[in-house]
Design a protein around this motif. Structure first.
Motif, PDB file in Angstrom:
ATOM      1  N   ALA A  13       0.832  -1.205   0.000  1.00 15.25           N
ATOM      2  CA  ALA A  13       0.000   0.000   0.000  1.00 15.25           C
ATOM      3  C   ALA A  13       0.865   1.253   0.000  1.00 15.25           C
ATOM      4  O   ALA A  13       0.596   2.213  -0.732  1.00 15.25           O
ATOM      5  CB  ALA A  13      -0.924  -0.008   1.219  1.00 15.25           C
ATOM      6  N   VAL A  14       1.955   1.227   0.816  1.00 18.65           N
ATOM      7  CA  VAL A  14       2.850   2.393   0.857  1.00 18.65           C
ATOM      8  C   VAL A  14       3.492   2.619  -0.503  1.00 18.65           C
ATOM      9  O   VAL A  14       3.539   3.752  -1.021  1.00 18.65           O
ATOM     10  CB  VAL A  14       3.919   2.182   1.949  1.00 18.65           C
ATOM     11  CG1 VAL A  14       4.998   3.242   1.837  1.00 18.65           C
ATOM     12  CG2 VAL A  14       3.291   2.229   3.324  1.00 18.65           C
TER      13      VAL A  14
ATOM     14  N   GLY B  98      -4.060  16.301  -5.289  1.00 20.53           N
ATOM     15  CA  GLY B  98      -3.744  14.912  -5.620  1.00 20.53           C
ATOM     16  C   GLY B  98      -2.924  14.243  -4.532  1.00 20.53           C
ATOM     17  O   GLY B  98      -3.157  13.085  -4.168  1.00 20.53           O
ATOM     18  N   ILE B  99      -1.949  14.989  -3.986  1.00 16.90           N
ATOM     19  CA  ILE B  99      -1.103  14.411  -2.935  1.00 16.90           C
ATOM     20  C   ILE B  99      -1.937  14.106  -1.694  1.00 16.90           C
ATOM     21  O   ILE B  99      -1.813  13.026  -1.078  1.00 16.90           O
ATOM     22  CB  ILE B  99       0.051  15.380  -2.598  1.00 16.90           C
ATOM     23  CG1 ILE B  99       1.006  15.467  -3.783  1.00 16.90           C
ATOM     24  CG2 ILE B  99       0.784  14.936  -1.355  1.00 16.90           C
ATOM     25  CD1 ILE B  99       2.043  16.526  -3.645  1.00 16.90           C
ATOM     26  N   ILE B 100      -2.829  15.055  -1.334  1.00 17.13           N
ATOM     27  CA  ILE B 100      -3.682  14.816  -0.159  1.00 17.13           C
ATOM     28  C   ILE B 100      -4.586  13.621  -0.419  1.00 17.13           C
ATOM     29  O   ILE B 100      -4.784  12.760   0.453  1.00 17.13           O
ATOM     30  CB  ILE B 100      -4.507  16.087   0.153  1.00 17.13           C
ATOM     31  CG1 ILE B 100      -3.567  17.204   0.613  1.00 17.13           C
ATOM     32  CG2 ILE B 100      -5.551  15.810   1.222  1.00 17.13           C
ATOM     33  CD1 ILE B 100      -4.205  18.566   0.648  1.00 17.13           C
ATOM     34  N   VAL B 105      -5.938   7.823   0.407  1.00 13.59           N
ATOM     35  CA  VAL B 105      -6.023   6.420  -0.034  1.00 13.59           C
ATOM     36  C   VAL B 105      -5.182   5.530   0.861  1.00 13.59           C
ATOM     37  O   VAL B 105      -5.622   4.465   1.306  1.00 13.59           O
ATOM     38  CB  VAL B 105      -5.564   6.299  -1.509  1.00 13.59           C
ATOM     39  CG1 VAL B 105      -5.407   4.850  -1.903  1.00 13.59           C
ATOM     40  CG2 VAL B 105      -6.548   6.984  -2.430  1.00 13.59           C
ATOM     41  N   LEU B 106      -3.940   6.000   1.158  1.00 10.76           N
ATOM     42  CA  LEU B 106      -3.051   5.204   2.013  1.00 10.76           C
ATOM     43  C   LEU B 106      -3.673   4.981   3.387  1.00 10.76           C
ATOM     44  O   LEU B 106      -3.643   3.872   3.922  1.00 10.76           O
ATOM     45  CB  LEU B 106      -1.701   5.913   2.148  1.00 10.76           C
ATOM     46  CG  LEU B 106      -0.679   5.204   3.036  1.00 10.76           C
ATOM     47  CD1 LEU B 106      -0.362   3.833   2.480  1.00 10.76           C
ATOM     48  CD2 LEU B 106       0.581   6.017   3.175  1.00 10.76           C
ATOM     49  N   ALA B 110      -4.558   1.351   4.787  1.00 11.54           N
ATOM     50  CA  ALA B 110      -3.858   0.902   5.990  1.00 11.54           C
ATOM     51  C   ALA B 110      -4.854   0.533   7.090  1.00 11.54           C
ATOM     52  O   ALA B 110      -4.687  -0.486   7.783  1.00 11.54           O
ATOM     53  CB  ALA B 110      -2.909   1.998   6.475  1.00 11.54           C
ATOM     54  N   LEU B 111      -5.918   1.340   7.221  1.00  6.96           N
ATOM     55  CA  LEU B 111      -6.942   1.019   8.227  1.00  6.96           C
ATOM     56  C   LEU B 111      -7.631  -0.298   7.889  1.00  6.96           C
ATOM     57  O   LEU B 111      -7.896  -1.126   8.767  1.00  6.96           O
ATOM     58  CB  LEU B 111      -7.974   2.146   8.293  1.00  6.96           C
ATOM     59  CG  LEU B 111      -7.586   3.332   9.171  1.00  6.96           C
ATOM     60  CD1 LEU B 111      -8.655   4.401   9.095  1.00  6.96           C
ATOM     61  CD2 LEU B 111      -7.401   2.880  10.611  1.00  6.96           C
ATOM     62  N   ALA B 112      -7.910  -0.499   6.570  1.00  4.99           N
ATOM     63  CA  ALA B 112      -8.555  -1.751   6.162  1.00  4.99           C
ATOM     64  C   ALA B 112      -7.677  -2.950   6.484  1.00  4.99           C
ATOM     65  O   ALA B 112      -8.155  -3.981   6.974  1.00  4.99           O
ATOM     66  CB  ALA B 112      -8.867  -1.703   4.665  1.00  4.99           C
TER      67      ALA B 112
END
Lengths: 101, 168
Positions: A13-14, B98-100, B105-106, B110-112
């Motif tokens: 993911a990272v 886009g960066i935000i 998304v990350l 990561a939470l998922a």
């Protein structure tokens, strides 16, 4: 295996998000291409993690196809980069906007 | 100590991998970005070996770090970049958005992954990930996609020549 699959998935993911940041924030076509390759690799890592986790090798076959498609994509994409540079003299994505209007 | 070995080896490959990936995104010069990408591919191959994917790790180094990156470096050399091509202009508001979005998304992914709980490994046979086993799979169950891949590569070669050549 002492560490769980979550670590590998988190690493994928990272990597994917680094590639995504590069694609949306960089304006050099070549660097954008490299970031796309990074995203493809992150997808591959996920495939291989789940292949190992499930104990089946289908993910390895898919990863093989992803590598082949990435090679084809790099060949055609870089040919397009060369063609664009020849006609426009730039690698700047913002300046290549003929199709915009 | 011995049961921690895998964690240490994972970190040994994962931390340089993330640094190299950040280098691809942050590098001003495309050549530096390409070299960072080569390093990232090598470390990723190490991660693949940890996942018992020996054939794919080998292909990763051979195809990605070898063939694809040579094509990238050749194109960078051919294009004779000037200094103004190297520097990125200041980021626009859309790019910051886009960066935000990417960091969002990350966070979600990561939470998922965290919510999924600890995902445990199933036992694998001795032949897992070897050239023989993956080759058997490719030439039986995945024969049609395999042949389609060869056709795709042929089309890509012809297409690249047609697009990049000035006069055919």
């Amino acid at each position: 295996m002492t560490i769980s699959a979550n670590w590998y998935l988190l690493l994928a993911a990272v990597l994917f998000c680094f590639g995504l940041v590069g694609v949306v924030s960089r304006r050099n076509i070549l660097v954008v291409f490299m970031c796309v390759e990074l995203m493809l690799n992150a997808a591959n890592l996920t495939f291989l993690t789940f292949a190992r986790q499930q104990g089946t090798m289908n993910g390895h076959a898919i990863a093989f196809f992803v590598i082949a498609v990435a090679a084809a994509e790099a060949a055609v994409g870089l040919a397009i980069v060369i063609a664009v540079f020849r006609t426009r003299g730039t690698l700047w994505m913002d300046e290549v906007s003929t199709l915009k209007n | 100590m011995a049961d921690r070995a895998e964690l240490w080896i994972f970190l040994l490959f994962a931390i340089p991998l993330v640094i190299a990936a950040a280098g691809v995104v942050a590098a001003r010069n495309p050549v530096n970005a390409a070299m960072s990408l080569v390093a990232a591919f090598f470390f990723l191959a190490g991660i693949y070996v940890l996942l018992v994917a020996h054939l794919v790790a080998f292909l990763q180094i051979l195809v990605y770090a070898g063939a694809i990156m040579v094509v990238f470096l050749f194109v960078i050399m051919l294009l004779q970049l000037h200094d103004q091509d190297m520097q990125d202009a200041k980021l626009k508001a859309m790019q910051w958005g886009g960066i935000i979005g990417a960091s969002g998304v990350l966070t979600v992914v990561a939470l998922a992954i965290q919510q999924a709980g600890e995902i445990h490994w199933k036992a694998v046979p001795e032949s897992f990930g070897t050239v023989k086993a993956v080759g058997m799979l490719l030439f039986t169950q995945y024969l049609l996609p395999f042949e389609a891949t060869s056709l795709l590569l042929l089309v890509a070669i012809v297409g690249a020549v047609v697009v990049a050549k000035q006069r055919i």
